[in-house]
Every structure is written in C-alpha cells, then in structure tokens.
Design an enzyme around this catalytic site. Structure first.
Site, PDB file in Angstrom:
ATOM      1  N   ASP A  65       4.732   2.877  -0.306  1.00  0.00           N
ATOM      2  CA  ASP A  65       3.513   3.705  -0.472  1.00  0.00           C
ATOM      3  C   ASP A  65       3.053   4.384   1.009  1.00  0.00           C
ATOM      4  O   ASP A  65       3.978   4.473   1.899  1.00  0.00           O
ATOM      5  CB  ASP A  65       2.307   2.812  -1.126  1.00  0.00           C
ATOM      6  N   TRP A  66       1.981   4.105   1.278  1.00  0.00           N
ATOM      7  CA  TRP A  66       1.332   4.591   2.436  1.00  0.00           C
ATOM      8  C   TRP A  66       1.758   3.603   3.692  1.00  0.00           C
ATOM      9  O   TRP A  66       1.928   4.039   4.846  1.00  0.00           O
ATOM     10  CB  TRP A  66      -0.112   4.513   2.580  1.00  0.00           C
ATOM     11  N   TRP A 107      -2.969  11.172 -10.102  1.00  0.00           N
ATOM     12  CA  TRP A 107      -3.613   9.920  -9.242  1.00  0.00           C
ATOM     13  C   TRP A 107      -4.618  10.462  -8.264  1.00  0.00           C
ATOM     14  O   TRP A 107      -5.683   9.866  -8.007  1.00  0.00           O
ATOM     15  CB  TRP A 107      -2.452   9.126  -8.460  1.00  0.00           C
ATOM     16  N   ASP A 142       8.729   4.138 -10.997  1.00  0.00           N
ATOM     17  CA  ASP A 142       7.625   4.629 -10.436  1.00  0.00           C
ATOM     18  C   ASP A 142       7.538   6.014 -10.449  1.00  0.00           C
ATOM     19  O   ASP A 142       8.334   6.935  -9.669  1.00  0.00           O
ATOM     20  CB  ASP A 142       7.553   4.136  -8.909  1.00  0.00           C
ATOM     21  N   HIS A 151       5.384   0.909  -9.370  1.00  0.00           N
ATOM     22  CA  HIS A 151       4.885   1.220  -8.118  1.00  0.00           C
ATOM     23  C   HIS A 151       4.773  -0.005  -7.297  1.00  0.00           C
ATOM     24  O   HIS A 151       5.448   0.193  -5.986  1.00  0.00           O
ATOM     25  CB  HIS A 151       3.766   2.014  -8.229  1.00  0.00           C
TER      26      HIS A 151
END
Length: 308
Positions: free
Chosen positions: A123-124, A164, A250, A280
């Site tokens: 993710d980030w 999202w 995901d 995810h």
C-alpha cells in the site's frame, strides 16, 4: 506545527504484539521534530528487512511476519509512518503531503542507520518505499513489493481506488480497524480490530489517515507526479533483485504486479508470486506465507551476488 502523541496506555496488552518500542527524532521544519516509532527485532548483525505499512494501518500489521523473519536470522525493522501507530501525528491535515512523508521516512531510515536494505512494502509503504528506492538505489539490496504501486497520475487509478477515496472523505465514521477488517479475506477478532484503532483515541488523531487517500497522484499534474516520474526513471534501471508478491483478491492494486515486474530490470529473473486467498492486507490474511516468501527470496539472492 501542532503535534499529537497517542498515550502509551493505548498500546498495552495488544494481542500477539510483544515487541519493544524504539524511537528516533526526524526534522519537520522550523526547528520542529517528530518522534517516529519503529520495531527492531532479530539479530543486530542480521540482514535488514525494512517493513513499511500503508493506509490506515501501522507496524502491528507485521506482527505475524516478524517471528518468521527473525527465526531465519534476519533483522526485522518496521517503521510507523508519521500520523500512524506510535509515531507522532500532526494535527493539521495540511501538514501531510506526499513529499513530507518521503522526507520523514527517509530521515527515520537514516537515523536508525539502515543500509543494504531488503524493502518489503505494501500500500502506501510502496508509494513511499519505491520512491525512496528510486532516489537512493544504492541503499537497497532487494525489494519485495506486495499490493502496491508507484503512481504518476498518467494512468486511470481504477474505479475501486476512486470509490475508496470518496469513502475516506465522505464517511463520518472513519474507523481504521473496521477498514482493515473489511479489506481482509479473513474475519479479524474484535481484539485485533481494536489494536488497529489503538493509535487513534479520537478523530483529531486521524488527520494523516484521512489525508492519505487524497495524496495519491490521480492526474498528470499532481504535485507528486514529477518526483515519482523521476523515481521511475531510476527504477527502470534498477537491476538488484526485485520480487512482486501480490495477493489474488485485492481490487485496489490488481495488475500492479505486471507493471512493476515488466518495467523493473531486477524483476526479470524473479517470477511474481501470488498469495492466494488474501485481500488487500495480505499480511493479515497470509502473513506467515508472505514472510516465508521474503526469507526464500533473501536466501536465493545473497548480497555478494547482487548486481552493484
């Protein structure tokens, strides 16, 4: 800059989280510093595996992976991004920018003294971590990219991400634990959900988590787009071992592994791995399995055989 710090008692007794906290101070401008929390487990002389989390989680996400890594003789370091976990949390959303997060995270890596890093990012953690690989390639020995990407705004972000993004701004009830649970294939226990909520006593502590979705470049003229394109120019010459380990369920990052594995030279010799029955947050669904993939990858690519 007004800074919030989650009380320590919020982190007492979290399930399956016996790790000691460590801290470094990083500059935040105008003589202000931020305290960044990190976990540091395993032999100090072991090869460094840097675990970077994403939105809206924290280093608790890696609790199932750390024992597998240290049992293989690796040193597992998991940083809490500013605004998350036990790290300080600026109270003003305007203080959170993509560039600031890159700067804060790199300053933490420097302060901890990490080198010859095996990056594991999701993710980030990848939006920041892959950017850092592009800016400091000499410090990274290997990369394992899991459910992440490095956007420049030149491609459509996908309807799942846009949905999202809208939800993150419109919902009056932004609960990180509920969000993490909803993005897993397995059902998390109430205690684990509460552990993801622990860093955020109330909404004033959630400004970073609220702001993160808006910082993802979704148009070519995004403020972060030029720096990400520059990082991509380096990544497209990065020959050190690079592995994609994405989950099969995901919708946010689906297909990102193909982009990374085809554009980064170091991925050519390492077929992408698919973690099945995982969402995810594959670290929750299949943490031990992902950790085993990392261990096997490190063992298969000893440092003295990695390209310079």
């Amino acid at each position: 800059m007004r800074i919030l710090r989650t009380p320590d008692e919020r982190f007492v007794g979290l399930p399956d989280f016996p790790f000691e906290p460590h801290y470094v101070e990083v500059p935040a401008g105008d003589e202000t510093t931020l305290r960044v929390h990190y976990l540091d487990e395993g032999p100090p002389e072991g090869e460094v595996v840097l675990l970077l989390h994403g939105e809206p989680s924290w280093s608790y996400l890696y609790r199932r992976m750390i024992p597998v890594l240290i049992s293989a003789g690796l040193r597992a370091v998991a940083i809490d991004l500013v605004g998350f976990g036990r790290s300080d949390k600026p109270a003003d959303r305007a203080d959170y920018t993509y560039q600031a997060h890159v700067d804060w995270t790199w300053a933490a890596i420097e302060a901890i003294g990490l080198d010859r890093i095996t990056l594991v990012c999701q993710d980030w953690g990848g939006l920041i971590g892959l950017r850092l690989v592009g800016e400091h390639p000499e410090r990274f020995a290997r990369v394992v990219a899991a459910n992440t990407f490095l956007p420049t705004g030149d491609r459509h972000p996908g309807e799942a991400f846009l949905a999202w993004q809208r939800f993150s701004q419109d919902t009056p009830d932004f609960r990180p634990g509920k969000i993490v649970n909803g993005a897993c294939r397995t059902e998390l226990s109430p205690e684990v959900i509460a552990a993801y909520d622990a860093p955020f006593p109330d909404d004033t502590y959630k400004q970073g988590a609220r702001q993160f979705p808006l910082l993802v470049p979704t148009s070519p003229d995004d403020p972060a787009a030029p720096a990400n394109r520059a990082a991509w120019a380096v990544l497209e010459t990065f020959e050190r071992p690079f592995l994609c380990a994405f989950s099969d369920s995901d919708p946010i990052t689906r297909g990102g592994d193909k982009v990374l594995s085809t554009k980064i030279p170091g991925a050519a010799a390492h077929s992408p791995v698919t973690i099945t029955s995982a969402g995810h947050f594959l670290q929750e669904d299949k943490g031990e399995e992902l950790a085993a993939v990392v261990v096997d990858f490190v063992r298969a690519t000893p440092l003295d055989k990695s390209p310079a």
